[in-house]
Design a protein around this motif. Structure first.
Motif, PDB file in Angstrom:
ATOM      1  N   THR A 157       1.023   5.225 -11.321  1.00  0.00           N
ATOM      2  CA  THR A 157       2.436   5.597 -11.469  1.00  0.00           C
ATOM      3  C   THR A 157       3.290   4.655 -10.620  1.00  0.00           C
ATOM      4  O   THR A 157       3.958   3.774 -11.162  1.00  0.00           O
ATOM      5  CB  THR A 157       2.661   7.064 -11.046  1.00  0.00           C
ATOM      6  N   THR A 158       3.189   4.799  -9.308  1.00  0.00           N
ATOM      7  CA  THR A 158       3.941   3.894  -8.440  1.00  0.00           C
ATOM      8  C   THR A 158       3.486   2.456  -8.620  1.00  0.00           C
ATOM      9  O   THR A 158       4.307   1.529  -8.676  1.00  0.00           O
ATOM     10  CB  THR A 158       3.759   4.298  -6.964  1.00  0.00           C
ATOM     11  N   SER A 159       2.188   2.257  -8.741  1.00  0.00           N
ATOM     12  CA  SER A 159       1.661   0.887  -8.867  1.00  0.00           C
ATOM     13  C   SER A 159       2.146   0.217 -10.146  1.00  0.00           C
ATOM     14  O   SER A 159       2.481  -0.974 -10.147  1.00  0.00           O
ATOM     15  CB  SER A 159       0.136   0.894  -8.807  1.00  0.00           C
ATOM     16  N   THR A 160       2.192   0.969 -11.243  1.00  0.00           N
ATOM     17  CA  THR A 160       2.657   0.361 -12.493  1.00  0.00           C
ATOM     18  C   THR A 160       4.161   0.109 -12.458  1.00  0.00           C
ATOM     19  O   THR A 160       4.649  -0.877 -13.029  1.00  0.00           O
ATOM     20  CB  THR A 160       2.295   1.242 -13.699  1.00  0.00           C
ATOM     21  N   THR A 161       4.889   0.992 -11.791  1.00  0.00           N
ATOM     22  CA  THR A 161       6.333   0.774 -11.643  1.00  0.00           C
ATOM     23  C   THR A 161       6.594  -0.498 -10.847  1.00  0.00           C
ATOM     24  O   THR A 161       7.463  -1.311 -11.208  1.00  0.00           O
ATOM     25  CB  THR A 161       6.988   1.975 -10.937  1.00  0.00           C
ATOM     26  N   MET A 162       5.836  -0.701  -9.770  1.00  0.00           N
ATOM     27  CA  MET A 162       6.008  -1.912  -8.968  1.00  0.00           C
ATOM     28  C   MET A 162       5.628  -3.156  -9.767  1.00  0.00           C
ATOM     29  O   MET A 162       6.307  -4.184  -9.699  1.00  0.00           O
ATOM     30  CB  MET A 162       5.162  -1.820  -7.694  1.00  0.00           C
ATOM     31  N   SER A 163       4.546  -3.072 -10.542  1.00  0.00           N
ATOM     32  CA  SER A 163       4.110  -4.215 -11.348  1.00  0.00           C
ATOM     33  C   SER A 163       5.170  -4.590 -12.377  1.00  0.00           C
ATOM     34  O   SER A 163       5.462  -5.775 -12.600  1.00  0.00           O
ATOM     35  CB  SER A 163       2.795  -3.889 -12.059  1.00  0.00           C
ATOM     36  N   LEU A 164       5.749  -3.568 -13.011  1.00  0.00           N
ATOM     37  CA  LEU A 164       6.795  -3.805 -13.998  1.00  0.00           C
ATOM     38  C   LEU A 164       8.004  -4.481 -13.361  1.00  0.00           C
ATOM     39  O   LEU A 164       8.566  -5.435 -13.913  1.00  0.00           O
ATOM     40  CB  LEU A 164       7.212  -2.476 -14.634  1.00  0.00           C
ATOM     41  N   PRO A 195       0.817  -1.218   0.000  1.00  0.00           N
ATOM     42  CA  PRO A 195       0.000   0.000   0.000  1.00  0.00           C
ATOM     43  C   PRO A 195       0.852   1.269   0.000  1.00  0.00           C
ATOM     44  O   PRO A 195       1.054   1.915   1.036  1.00  0.00           O
ATOM     45  CB  PRO A 195      -0.816  -0.129   1.290  1.00  0.00           C
ATOM     46  N   VAL A 196       1.370   1.611  -1.149  1.00  0.00           N
ATOM     47  CA  VAL A 196       2.198   2.815  -1.298  1.00  0.00           C
ATOM     48  C   VAL A 196       1.445   3.804  -2.172  1.00  0.00           C
ATOM     49  O   VAL A 196       0.774   3.426  -3.125  1.00  0.00           O
ATOM     50  CB  VAL A 196       3.559   2.454  -1.943  1.00  0.00           C
ATOM     51  N   ARG A 197       1.533   5.084  -1.841  1.00  0.00           N
ATOM     52  CA  ARG A 197       0.790   6.112  -2.577  1.00  0.00           C
ATOM     53  C   ARG A 197       1.299   6.236  -4.005  1.00  0.00           C
ATOM     54  O   ARG A 197       2.467   5.976  -4.297  1.00  0.00           O
ATOM     55  CB  ARG A 197       0.887   7.459  -1.866  1.00  0.00           C
ATOM     56  N   GLU A 198       0.389   6.633  -4.887  1.00  0.00           N
ATOM     57  CA  GLU A 198       0.768   6.912  -6.261  1.00  0.00           C
ATOM     58  C   GLU A 198       1.579   8.207  -6.308  1.00  0.00           C
ATOM     59  O   GLU A 198       1.358   9.124  -5.508  1.00  0.00           O
ATOM     60  CB  GLU A 198      -0.465   7.041  -7.158  1.00  0.00           C
ATOM     61  N   ALA A 199       2.509   8.286  -7.231  1.00  0.00           N
ATOM     62  CA  ALA A 199       3.345   9.482  -7.342  1.00  0.00           C
ATOM     63  C   ALA A 199       2.531  10.698  -7.775  1.00  0.00           C
ATOM     64  O   ALA A 199       2.882  11.830  -7.465  1.00  0.00           O
ATOM     65  CB  ALA A 199       4.483   9.234  -8.319  1.00  0.00           C
ATOM     66  N   CYS A 200       1.432  10.454  -8.522  1.00  0.00           N
ATOM     67  CA  CYS A 200       0.550  11.543  -8.953  1.00  0.00           C
ATOM     68  C   CYS A 200      -0.653  11.577  -8.013  1.00  0.00           C
ATOM     69  O   CYS A 200      -1.681  10.952  -8.270  1.00  0.00           O
ATOM     70  CB  CYS A 200       0.100  11.337 -10.398  1.00  0.00           C
ATOM     71  N   GLU A 201      -0.507  12.284  -6.909  1.00  0.00           N
ATOM     72  CA  GLU A 201      -1.562  12.310  -5.907  1.00  0.00           C
ATOM     73  C   GLU A 201      -2.793  13.083  -6.371  1.00  0.00           C
ATOM     74  O   GLU A 201      -3.907  12.833  -5.904  1.00  0.00           O
ATOM     75  CB  GLU A 201      -1.030  12.923  -4.606  1.00  0.00           C
ATOM     76  N   GLU A 202      -2.591  14.021  -7.306  1.00  0.00           N
ATOM     77  CA  GLU A 202      -3.710  14.849  -7.762  1.00  0.00           C
ATOM     78  C   GLU A 202      -4.798  14.020  -8.427  1.00  0.00           C
ATOM     79  O   GLU A 202      -6.001  14.258  -8.225  1.00  0.00           O
ATOM     80  CB  GLU A 202      -3.219  15.921  -8.744  1.00  0.00           C
TER      81      GLU A 202
END
Length: 324
Positions: A160-167, A148-155
């Motif tokens: 962003t973060t989730s896709t980076t982790m998936s990759l 459970p980590v926040r996305e880099a684009c909070e707005e």
């Protein structure tokens, strides 16, 4: 520092936090994530068909890259679009295949038919998701749960973060599988015949100058004749061999310059050669050969087998095929 640079730093910091969170879960083999990772890898290893990777939207783009990574490392893999799967492409998934499905929420509507299809035909399903209680997680045989980590684009909470982790998880699976199978650089080159990567993974034996043009002289050849062979060969060097053909040394333009002021009229090749020169074999990778040439600051290498010269590699040969 500009606002743009500050924003860029913040984005990368958040995404690094996501990767660090996954890494921490992998440091202990008993964590649920480590257990799921090992189980997922075992499912892939035991599958007799292809690795099917699927996802919608941003997850779909990541899924395509994961499929491409598996394919490039020798594993039969394909991307199947979940929307198209509902309109006939489910037929692309066989009962021998294994499916890796990506969805941050785990509730992507377009995945439902893929999930149901896997359940109906007992096709192993691996989930990469944040939705611990989601339909995808509940149906999967192995769940790689994103921390459970926040996305880099909070707005906008855009992936962003989730896709980076998936990759990164996809890369980890592919590389772990590669090493488990004993996949080598030579195998890798078969799937990358073009471009700089393919060139770097070519073997020296594929593009060296063959034995018919090798500049060679006997160890007792007079210096005058050895110099003539250096000039005539066009490689800036001549190999010095023993009567049985073993490579004893090399005479280069540099060796001749260093002995320029010596009295050479009574000397032979063995007197001025550089003994035990650096060599490579026909099986040496082009990238490794170029590294030797660069590190030793030399322009040519003799290619030997069982100590005897069978070819010659010039630095220009490496550059001409695109090795850098």
């Amino acid at each position: 520092m500009t606002t743009h640079l500050i924003t860029a730093q913040e984005v990368l910091t958040v995404e690094i936090e996501g990767l660090q969170a996954i890494l921490e879960q992998l440091t202990d083999s008993e964590t649920p994530f480590s257990t799921a990772f090992n189980h997922a890898l075992s499912l892939i290893e035991n599958a007799t068909g292809r690795v099917i990777v699927t996802g919608m939207g941003k997850s779909g783009h990541i899924a395509k890259k994961i499929a491409a990574t598996f394919a490039s490392t020798g594993e039969a893999a394909s991307f199947v679009h979940p929307g198209e799967a509902s309109h006939g492409d489910l037929g692309m998934i066989s009962q021998d295949d294994i499916v890796i499905a990506l969805s941050n929420s785990g509730e992507t509507p377009e995945l439902r038919d893929v999930i149901a299809y896997c359940g109906r035909f007992d096709i192993p399903l691996i989930a990469i998701t944040s939705g611990v209680k989601s339909d995808l997680a509940e149906a999967a045989d192995a769940v790689l749960l994103l921390p459970p980590v926040r996305e880099a684009c909070e707005e906008t909470r855009a992936p962003t973060t989730s896709t980076t982790m998936s990759l990164a998880i996809g890369d980890a699976l592919a590389v772990a599988l590669l090493r488990s199978k004993g996949f080598t650089a030579s195998d890798f080159r078969n799937f990358h015949p073009g471009g700089k990567l393919g060139a770097a993974l070519r073997k020296v034996g594929h593009f060296m100058h063959g034995p018919e043009v090798l500049p060679l002289c006997q160890h007792d050849t007079p210096i005058e004749k050895a110099v003539q062979q250096v000039s005539a060969g066009g490689f800036g060097c001549v190999g010095v061999v023993a009567p049985d053909g073993e490579l004893l040394g090399i005479i280069t333009d540099g060796d001749l310059r260093r002995h320029f002021n010596d009295s050479l009229e009574n000397k032979v090749a063995a007197d001025i050669m550089t003994a035990n020169p650096k060599t490579v074999t026909p099986e040496t990778l082009a990238a490794d050969a170029l590294a030797i040439l660069s590190q030793k600051r030399i322009t040519a290498l003799f290619v030997t087998r069982d100590g005897k010269p069978v070819g010659l590699l010039h630095i220009h040969d490496c550059l001409s095929i695109g090795v850098i």
